[in-house]
Design a protein around this motif. Structure first.
Motif, PDB file in Angstrom:
ATOM      1  N   SER A   1       2.866  24.227  26.284  1.00 42.08           N
ATOM      2  CA  SER A   1       3.377  25.180  25.288  1.00 42.08           C
ATOM      3  C   SER A   1       2.801  26.570  25.538  1.00 42.08           C
ATOM      4  CB  SER A   1       3.027  24.710  23.873  1.00 42.08           C
ATOM      5  OG  SER A   1       3.671  23.498  23.567  1.00 42.08           O
ATOM      6  N   VAL A   2       1.544  26.624  25.923  1.00 41.49           N
ATOM      7  CA  VAL A   2       0.922  27.907  26.264  1.00 41.49           C
ATOM      8  C   VAL A   2       1.591  28.492  27.510  1.00 41.49           C
ATOM      9  CG1 VAL A   2      -1.205  29.030  27.030  1.00 41.49           C
ATOM     10  CG2 VAL A   2      -1.276  27.336  25.188  1.00 41.49           C
ATOM     11  N   ILE A   3       1.873  27.634  28.493  1.00 41.94           N
ATOM     12  CA  ILE A   3       2.565  28.090  29.709  1.00 41.94           C
ATOM     13  C   ILE A   3       3.928  28.659  29.353  1.00 41.94           C
ATOM     14  CG2 ILE A   3       3.640  27.315  31.854  1.00 41.94           C
ATOM     15  CD1 ILE A   3       1.364  25.285  32.126  1.00 41.94           C
ATOM     16  N   TYR A   4       4.634  27.987  28.460  1.00 41.65           N
ATOM     17  CA  TYR A   4       5.945  28.494  28.028  1.00 41.65           C
ATOM     18  C   TYR A   4       5.821  29.861  27.369  1.00 41.65           C
ATOM     19  CZ  TYR A   4       9.834  29.296  24.868  1.00 41.65           C
ATOM     20  OH  TYR A   4      10.856  29.877  24.176  1.00 41.65           O
ATOM     21  N   ALA A   5       4.874  29.986  26.443  1.00 42.93           N
ATOM     22  CA  ALA A   5       4.746  31.222  25.669  1.00 42.93           C
ATOM     23  C   ALA A   5       4.274  32.398  26.523  1.00 42.93           C
ATOM     24  CB  ALA A   5       3.793  30.999  24.495  1.00 42.93           C
ATOM     25  N   LEU A   6       3.342  32.136  27.425  1.00 41.30           N
ATOM     26  CA  LEU A   6       2.729  33.226  28.181  1.00 41.30           C
ATOM     27  C   LEU A   6       3.389  33.497  29.531  1.00 41.30           C
ATOM     28  CD1 LEU A   6      -1.075  32.580  27.530  1.00 41.30           C
ATOM     29  CD2 LEU A   6       0.515  34.022  26.257  1.00 41.30           C
ATOM     30  N   VAL A   7       4.055  32.495  30.090  1.00 38.52           N
ATOM     31  CA  VAL A   7       4.607  32.657  31.439  1.00 38.52           C
ATOM     32  C   VAL A   7       6.132  32.567  31.446  1.00 38.52           C
ATOM     33  CG1 VAL A   7       4.579  31.817  33.822  1.00 38.52           C
ATOM     34  CG2 VAL A   7       2.501  31.677  32.418  1.00 38.52           C
ATOM     35  N   GLU A   8       6.671  31.433  30.999  1.00 48.28           N
ATOM     36  CA  GLU A   8       8.110  31.207  31.128  1.00 48.28           C
ATOM     37  C   GLU A   8       8.932  32.269  30.404  1.00 48.28           C
ATOM     38  OE1 GLU A   8      11.574  27.961  30.010  1.00 48.28           O
ATOM     39  OE2 GLU A   8       9.461  27.353  29.894  1.00 48.28           O
ATOM     40  N   ARG A   9       8.631  32.524  29.161  1.00 50.93           N
ATOM     41  CA  ARG A   9       9.411  33.496  28.393  1.00 50.93           C
ATOM     42  C   ARG A   9       9.377  34.878  29.031  1.00 50.93           C
ATOM     43  NH1 ARG A   9       8.401  32.601  21.964  1.00 50.93           N
ATOM     44  NH2 ARG A   9       6.275  33.153  22.562  1.00 50.93           N
ATOM     45  N   ARG A  10       8.201  35.262  29.527  1.00 56.16           N
ATOM     46  CA  ARG A  10       8.072  36.583  30.136  1.00 56.16           C
ATOM     47  C   ARG A  10       8.818  36.665  31.463  1.00 56.16           C
ATOM     48  NH1 ARG A  10       1.667  38.137  28.938  1.00 56.16           N
ATOM     49  NH2 ARG A  10       1.804  37.923  26.649  1.00 56.16           N
ATOM     50  N   LEU A  11       8.751  35.605  32.247  1.00 60.27           N
ATOM     51  CA  LEU A  11       9.457  35.611  33.525  1.00 60.27           C
ATOM     52  C   LEU A  11      10.972  35.686  33.330  1.00 60.27           C
ATOM     53  CD1 LEU A  11       7.597  33.065  35.848  1.00 60.27           C
ATOM     54  CD2 LEU A  11       7.755  35.542  36.079  1.00 60.27           C
ATOM     55  N   VAL A  12      11.471  34.940  32.367  1.00 59.90           N
ATOM     56  CA  VAL A  12      12.911  34.971  32.094  1.00 59.90           C
ATOM     57  C   VAL A  12      13.320  36.363  31.632  1.00 59.90           C
ATOM     58  CG1 VAL A  12      14.752  34.090  30.616  1.00 59.90           C
ATOM     59  CG2 VAL A  12      13.067  32.514  31.595  1.00 59.90           C
ATOM     60  N   ARG A  13      12.484  36.985  30.796  1.00 56.55           N
ATOM     61  CA  ARG A  13      12.773  38.326  30.314  1.00 56.55           C
ATOM     62  C   ARG A  13      12.821  39.323  31.473  1.00 56.55           C
ATOM     63  NH1 ARG A  13       8.623  38.839  26.744  1.00 56.55           N
ATOM     64  NH2 ARG A  13       9.564  37.236  25.435  1.00 56.55           N
ATOM     65  N   LEU A  14      11.878  39.201  32.392  1.00 49.21           N
ATOM     66  CA  LEU A  14      11.870  40.080  33.566  1.00 49.21           C
ATOM     67  C   LEU A  14      13.062  39.792  34.477  1.00 49.21           C
ATOM     68  CD1 LEU A  14       8.071  40.026  34.524  1.00 49.21           C
ATOM     69  CD2 LEU A  14       9.353  41.960  33.576  1.00 49.21           C
ATOM     70  N   GLY A  15      13.379  38.519  34.628  1.00 54.03           N
ATOM     71  CA  GLY A  15      14.481  38.143  35.496  1.00 54.03           C
ATOM     72  C   GLY A  15      15.816  38.656  35.025  1.00 54.03           C
ATOM     73  N   ARG A  16      15.976  38.823  33.722  1.00 56.39           N
ATOM     74  CA  ARG A  16      17.235  39.322  33.179  1.00 56.39           C
ATOM     75  C   ARG A  16      17.538  40.753  33.626  1.00 56.39           C
ATOM     76  NH1 ARG A  16      19.190  34.729  32.486  1.00 56.39           N
ATOM     77  NH2 ARG A  16      18.779  33.567  30.577  1.00 56.39           N
ATOM     78  N   ARG A  17      16.555  41.438  34.221  1.00 56.43           N
ATOM     79  CA  ARG A  17      16.765  42.792  34.714  1.00 56.43           C
ATOM     80  C   ARG A  17      17.408  42.819  36.100  1.00 56.43           C
ATOM     81  NH1 ARG A  17      10.803  45.391  33.200  1.00 56.43           N
ATOM     82  NH2 ARG A  17      10.859  44.917  30.944  1.00 56.43           N
ATOM     83  N   LEU A  18      17.480  41.666  36.753  1.00 58.16           N
ATOM     84  CA  LEU A  18      18.069  41.583  38.089  1.00 58.16           C
ATOM     85  C   LEU A  18      19.585  41.737  38.005  1.00 58.16           C
ATOM     86  CD1 LEU A  18      16.017  38.594  39.538  1.00 58.16           C
ATOM     87  CD2 LEU A  18      15.711  41.029  40.047  1.00 58.16           C
ATOM     88  N   PRO A  19      20.233  42.165  39.099  1.00 56.46           N
ATOM     89  CA  PRO A  19      21.682  42.289  39.100  1.00 56.46           C
ATOM     90  C   PRO A  19      22.369  40.973  38.753  1.00 56.46           C
ATOM     91  CG  PRO A  19      20.735  43.347  41.043  1.00 56.46           C
ATOM     92  CD  PRO A  19      19.614  42.618  40.371  1.00 56.46           C
ATOM     93  N   TYR A  20      23.354  41.058  37.892  1.00 55.14           N
ATOM     94  CA  TYR A  20      24.159  39.929  37.430  1.00 55.14           C
ATOM     95  C   TYR A  20      23.369  38.918  36.587  1.00 55.14           C
ATOM     96  CZ  TYR A  20      27.629  41.526  40.816  1.00 55.14           C
ATOM     97  OH  TYR A  20      28.537  42.279  41.506  1.00 55.14           O
ATOM     98  N   ALA A  21      22.133  39.225  36.268  1.00 51.30           N
ATOM     99  CA  ALA A  21      21.336  38.288  35.474  1.00 51.30           C
ATOM    100  C   ALA A  21      21.210  38.726  34.025  1.00 51.30           C
ATOM    101  CB  ALA A  21      19.940  38.131  36.086  1.00 51.30           C
ATOM    102  N   GLY A  22      21.642  39.935  33.704  1.00 48.61           N
ATOM    103  CA  GLY A  22      21.494  40.459  32.361  1.00 48.61           C
ATOM    104  C   GLY A  22      22.704  40.208  31.490  1.00 48.61           C
ATOM    105  N   ARG A  23      22.937  41.136  30.600  1.00 49.41           N
ATOM    106  CA  ARG A  23      24.044  40.990  29.648  1.00 49.41           C
ATOM    107  C   ARG A  23      25.389  40.962  30.380  1.00 49.41           C
ATOM    108  NH1 ARG A  23      24.627  41.833  24.278  1.00 49.41           N
ATOM    109  NH2 ARG A  23      22.488  42.578  24.132  1.00 49.41           N
ATOM    110  N   ILE A  24      26.250  40.060  29.971  1.00 51.67           N
ATOM    111  CA  ILE A  24      27.581  39.960  30.568  1.00 51.67           C
ATOM    112  C   ILE A  24      28.458  41.076  29.996  1.00 51.67           C
ATOM    113  CG2 ILE A  24      29.580  38.473  30.908  1.00 51.67           C
ATOM    114  CD1 ILE A  24      27.738  36.101  30.363  1.00 51.67           C
ATOM    115  N   PRO A  25      29.120  41.865  30.847  1.00 51.44           N
ATOM    116  CA  PRO A  25      29.948  42.971  30.341  1.00 51.44           C
ATOM    117  C   PRO A  25      31.102  42.466  29.511  1.00 51.44           C
ATOM    118  CG  PRO A  25      30.368  42.622  32.660  1.00 51.44           C
ATOM    119  CD  PRO A  25      29.190  41.760  32.304  1.00 51.44           C
ATOM    120  N   GLU A  26      31.540  43.303  28.573  1.00 51.64           N
ATOM    121  CA  GLU A  26      32.699  42.941  27.770  1.00 51.64           C
ATOM    122  C   GLU A  26      33.924  42.894  28.676  1.00 51.64           C
ATOM    123  OE1 GLU A  26      32.656  42.137  24.668  1.00 51.64           O
ATOM    124  OE2 GLU A  26      30.541  42.568  24.325  1.00 51.64           O
ATOM    125  N   GLY A  27      34.790  41.914  28.443  1.00 53.77           N
ATOM    126  CA  GLY A  27      35.951  41.814  29.291  1.00 53.77           C
ATOM    127  C   GLY A  27      36.950  40.827  28.722  1.00 53.77           C
TER     128      GLY A  27
END
Length: 361
Positions: free
Chosen positions: A335-361
Motif C-alpha cells: 500500500s505504501v508502494i502504491y501511494a508513494l510510487v505507483e500513483r506518482r509514476l502513472v501521473r508522470l506517465g500521463r504527460r507522455l504523447p498519447y498517454a494523457g487526456r483523450i481529445p474531444e472527437g
C-alpha cells in the motif's frame, strides 16, 4: 494486474457512483488480490517455515476475477478510443504507462535480490533471453521448465498484454472489439483444445483462461447498451449451472474447470448489478485497497516471504502467525508502494504523447 479503475461512461444505464466508478468492482479487485496473497502466504509458509503446511490453492481464482474485470474495464472505457483518430495509440500508451513501469521495477528488484542473495528465491533464473523476454511480457521457460517470467506472478501480465494488443488491433482496424477480441480468443482456445499438447512457450496463448477477458467484454457490452435484463439472465444462468454442477458433485475448483468458471462469471455479473447497493456500503479503505491491487499483486512476492523467513530464523514455527503476518505485512508495504510510487509514476506517465487526456472527437 490489473489496471485502471472500473470507470463508468455516460452511456452506462447501470447506476454508478458519483465519481463515475463501479465501486463494487473496485472492492472485488482487492478481494481478488487478497485471494492470491492468501494462497501465496500459505505457500511461503510451507517452503520457508513448515513443509507440513498445505498450500491453499483455491485463492488462485483471484487471477480469473482479475481477467474478467480487465475485459470489462477495457470495453466499458472503449468509447472515446473508438471515436477519435488514432484512438488505438491512446489506448496502447495508457496501458503501457499503467502497467509497464511498476512491472519493470518489480522485475528489477527481483533480479537484484537474486544477484545479492542467490538462494532467496525459488524457481528463478537469470538466463539473458529469459530476462529479456520477462521485461517484454513474452512467454519463456525458466530454469525448471515452467513458462513464467523472472517475476513469477508476471505470468498473468503475459496474458494481459496479449489481450491489450488484440484490443488495440481492434481499435486500429475500427472493428467491433467484442467481435474481434472474441473471435481471436475463442479461435485460440479451440486450437489449443484440438492440437496436441506442445512444449513451446508460445502455446500459453492457447490457454482457455483467455476466455475470461471475453466474458468481461460481454458484460460491459450489456451494461453499455442498457441490456440489464440480459445481464440478470447471465447471472442467473451462471448460478444455475454452478448449482447443477455442485449437485452432481462436479465442484472442481482447478483452473479452467466449468464450476469455477461459472461461479466467477456469475460473481462479477452480480457485482456489477449490485452497484447501487454496494456503493453506499463500501468503506473508502476498501476502495483504496482496490486501487492498490496492482501493487499488492505485483510486489507481495518480494515482501510476504520475509515473515516466515524471520520466524524460521527466530525459531518460532507458528503457522498461523506466519500466514497472517505475511498477509498483513504485505498489505502494509505494498500500500505504501502504491501511494508513494505507483500513483506518482502513472501521473508522470500521463504527460507522455498519447498517454494523457483523450481529445474531444
Amino acid at each position: 494486474m490489473v489496471e485502471q479503475r472500473a470507470v463508468a461512461t455516460e452511456s452506462v444505464p447501470v447506476e454508478k457512483s458519483s465519481s463515475g466508478v463501479f465501486e463494487g468492482l473496485q472492492a472485488l479487485r482487492f478481494v481478488a488480490a487478497l485471494l492470491v496473497l492468501v494462497t501465496h502466504s500459505t505457500f511461503y509458509t510451507s517452503t520457508r517455515l513448515d513443509p507440513n503446511v498445505s498450500t491453499w490453492e483455491a485463492g488462485t481464482a483471484g487471477v480469473d476475477i482479475f481477467f474478467v474485470i480487465s475485459g470489462f474495464v477495457m470495453m466499458i472505457t472503449a468509447g472515446p478510443f473508438m471515436r477519435v483518430p488514432h484512438g488505438w495509440r491512446y489506448f496502447a500508451m495508457r496501458r503501457i504507462v499503467r502497467i509497464v513501469p511498476m512491472y519493470w521495477i518489480a522485475t528489477t528488484a527481483k533480479i537484484v535480490a537474486l544477484l545479492i542473495l542467490p538462494g532467496v528465491a525459488l524457481r528463478s533464473s537469470l538466463d539473458p533471453q529469459h530476462v529479456l523476454f520477462s521485461y517484454l511480457f513474452l512467454p519463456s521457460c525458466n530454469d525448471v521448465g515452467a513458462v513464467e517470467p523472472v517475476m513469477g506472478v508476471g505470468w498473468t501480465l503475459t496474458f494481459e498484454m496479449f489481450f491489450y494488443a488484440v484490443f488495440a488491433i481492434a481499435l486500429l482496424l475500427r472493428v467491433t472489439p467484442l467481435l474481434f477480441v472474441g473471435s481471436v480468443m475463442v479461435a485460440l482456445t479451440i486450437w489449443g483444445q484440438l492440437s496436441p499438447e506442445g512444449t513451446s512457450p508460445w502455446a500459453v496463448y492457447l490457454d482457455p483462461v483467455t476466455l475470461y477477458f471475453v466474458v468481461g467484454v460481454v458484460v460491459a457490452v450489456l451494461v453499455r447498451k442498457g441490456l440489464t435484463r440480459w445481464l440478470v439472465a447471465l447471472s442467473v444462468a451462471c448460478l444455475c449451472v454452478a448449482g447443477v454442477l455442485a449437485l452432481a458433485g462436479e465442484m472442481d475448483w482447478s483452473r479452467s474447470a466449468p464450476f469455477r468458471f461459472f461461479v466467477i462469471v456469475g460473481l462479477v455479473a452480480i457485482t456489477v448489478l449490485a452497484e447501487p447497493l454496494l456503493r453506499r456500503a463500501l468503506p473508502k479503505q476498501l476502495l483504496f485497497f482496490g486501487d492498490a491491487s496492482y501493487s499488492i499483486y505485483l510486489f507481495h512476492p518480494l515482501v510476504a516471504p520475509m515473515v516466515p523467513i524471520a520466524l524460521a530464523i527466530l525459531g518460532v514455527p507458528v503457522v498461523w502467525l506466519s500466514v497472517v503476518g505475511a498477509i498483513v505485512w504485505a498489505l502494509v508495504v505494498t500500500s505504501v508502494i502504491y501511494a508513494l510510487v505507483e500513483r506518482r509514476l502513472v501521473r508522470l506517465g500521463r504527460r507522455l504523447p498519447y498517454a494523457g487526456r483523450i481529445p474531444e472527437g
